[in-house]
Design an enzyme around this catalytic site. Structure first.
Site, PDB file in Angstrom:
ATOM      1  N   GLU A 216       0.852  -1.192   0.000  1.00 38.25           N
ATOM      2  CA  GLU A 216       0.000   0.000   0.000  1.00 38.25           C
ATOM      3  C   GLU A 216       0.886   1.239   0.000  1.00 38.25           C
ATOM      4  O   GLU A 216       1.851   1.324   0.752  1.00 38.25           O
ATOM      5  CB  GLU A 216      -0.894  -0.036   1.247  1.00 38.25           C
ATOM      6  CG  GLU A 216      -1.716   1.196   1.514  1.00 38.25           C
ATOM      7  CD  GLU A 216      -2.447   1.108   2.853  1.00 38.25           C
ATOM      8  OE1 GLU A 216      -2.965   2.144   3.292  1.00 38.25           O
ATOM      9  OE2 GLU A 216      -2.484   0.014   3.468  1.00 38.25           O
ATOM     10  N   GLU A 221      -3.359  10.960   3.073  1.00 40.53           N
ATOM     11  CA  GLU A 221      -4.313  10.741   4.156  1.00 40.53           C
ATOM     12  C   GLU A 221      -4.375  12.066   4.884  1.00 40.53           C
ATOM     13  O   GLU A 221      -3.372  12.521   5.456  1.00 40.53           O
ATOM     14  CB  GLU A 221      -3.857   9.617   5.071  1.00 40.53           C
ATOM     15  CG  GLU A 221      -3.943   8.252   4.410  1.00 40.53           C
ATOM     16  CD  GLU A 221      -3.980   7.136   5.429  1.00 40.53           C
ATOM     17  OE1 GLU A 221      -5.094   6.747   5.838  1.00 40.53           O
ATOM     18  OE2 GLU A 221      -2.897   6.666   5.812  1.00 40.53           O
TER      19      GLU A 221
END
Length: 407
Positions: A216, A221
């Site tokens: 990932e 974020e």
């Protein structure tokens, strides 16, 4: 115009003894993206998005009974994955707006809440980028390339996360004899936290309660108060179904995290600050290899911003192996080199919005990671005070370094 795919479009997929595709057509919202080159400029692509399989209705063939219950798979319909595939039908989604997903050209807005039947419903939509065929995911090979997008994070308060990241999902979503739906219906999700994805793993019944592990790359974020990016390497390639203790050792769930606030730049990102979250932001991620080729070893991850015609450099150093050296798990699992191998094989863009009922997102924006108070991330507080919480991503593009943005 949205892309509509009925069962007829999947005639080449084996359907014998397989989980059937229902009669309700899938209506993918278009999300125009751009492929860029230093010579040719940026060329638009007719791509689209699909909601995760768990947003779809999967029911007993010839009946209205769901194949899942509040605690997981219905054991009477899904005692094993073969029987489950024979008993169950997956239906398409015709109205993505009812799941908090709205599209317009090259922009997509994800909403956390929606009023349904007089009640506020929490949605947390997560969508994946499909290739132009609408049948497979768009897998981006980003070594010695850059990935750029515009984002409006102004409606994301403390405790929220409007995320854009890459997952090493299979391009087909694990399409197989037991999973003819595949990427068309949002199957095959995995990430470096190796979480149990629920009733379905790679589109098949998750009767063992396995976790879905894969590499990932968190590009973004963030909310309006704090932002991070973080690579998460794994020892495996592609989706790996883990069980028991191994789910905590295959991938680096924490990753090597770059958080400007945590690094001391407390006046860098936020409302009215250097990177002003009250306004749209262009985010550029560059994946630089040691020999500046698409087959080289990943040596550095760079982040820069463009806002109101000005390039804003990263708040501190770029991410290198030396920067990540204090993260023992990251290094033990292969570090930037292993992450680069996944970027070279190809990874799928994921867009999501979510809150954090367990940790209230403190790891992102509080407790030294950001300026938010200890109770601002409470989902109940967010719902009561910020019912219009949303994030908009637009102008998603990728290609040669320095080809995706201009000033």
């Amino acid at each position: 115009m949205a892309q509509t795919l009925a069962a007829a479009s999947l005639v080449l997929v084996p359907l014998v003894t397989a989980q059937q595709i229902g009669s309700i057509a899938e209506n993918h919202p278009e999300l125009k993206t751009y492929r860029c080159g230093s010579q040719a400029g940026c060329v638009a692509q007719s791509t689209s998005v699909v909601l995760d399989i768990n947003a779809h209705w999967i029911h007993q063939m010839g009946a209205q009974t769901s194949c899942t219950t509040s605690s997981g798979l219905d054991p009477s319909l899904c005692p094993d994955k073969v029987t489950c595939s024979q008993n169950c039908v997956v239906e398409g989604i015709t109205d993505y707006s009812s799941f908090g997903v709205q599209n317009s050209g090259d922009a997509i807005t994800l909403r956390q809440y929606q009023v349904q039947n007089g009640q506020i419903k929490t949605l947390r939509p997560r969508v994946y980028l499909l290739a132009e065929d609408g049948i497979n995911y768009s897998k981006l090979q980003l070594l010695n390339q850059e990935f750029t997008f515009d984002v409006d994070a102004s409606k994301l308060p403390c405790g929220m996360n409007g995320a854009l990241y890459l997952s090493e999902m299979d391009a087909s979503g694990g399409r197989s004899a037991l999973n003819p739906a595949g990427a068309t219906y949002g199957t095959g999700y995995c990430d470096a936290q190796c979480f149990n994805p629920g009733p379905w793993i790679n589109g098949e019944a998750n009767t063992l309660g396995a976790g879905a592990c894969c590499q990932e790359m968190d590009l973004w974020e963030a909310n309006s108060r704090s932002t991070i990016f973080s690579p998460h390497p794994c020892t495996t390639a592609g989706l790996y179904a883990c069980t028991g203790a191994e789910c905590y050792s295959i991938c680096d769930g924490y990753g090597c995290t770059y958080n400007p606030y945590e690094l001391g730049a407390k006046d860098y990102y936020g409302y009215g600050l250097t990177v002003d979250t009250a306004k749209p932001i262009t985010v550029v991620m560059q994946f630089v290899t040691a020999d500046n080729t698409a087959t080289g070893t990943l040596a550095e991850i760079r982040r820069l911003y463009v806002q109101e015609g000005m390039v804003i450099g990263n708040s501190a150093v770029a991410m290198t192996e030396a920067f990540c050296s204090s993260s023992r798990t990251f290094e033990a699992l292969g570090g930037l080199q292993r992450m680069g191998e996944a970027l070279g094989r190809g990874m799928v863009p994921v867009f999501s919005i979510w809150d954090d009922p367990s940790l209230w997102m403190h790891w992102l924006d509080s407790d030294g990671a950001g300026p938010c108070g200890s109770t601002e991330g409470d989902p109940a507080f967010i719902q009561a005070n910020y019912p219009n919480t949303a994030v908009t991503f637009s102008k998603v593009r990728w290609g040669d370094i320095d080809s995706t943005y201009s000033v």
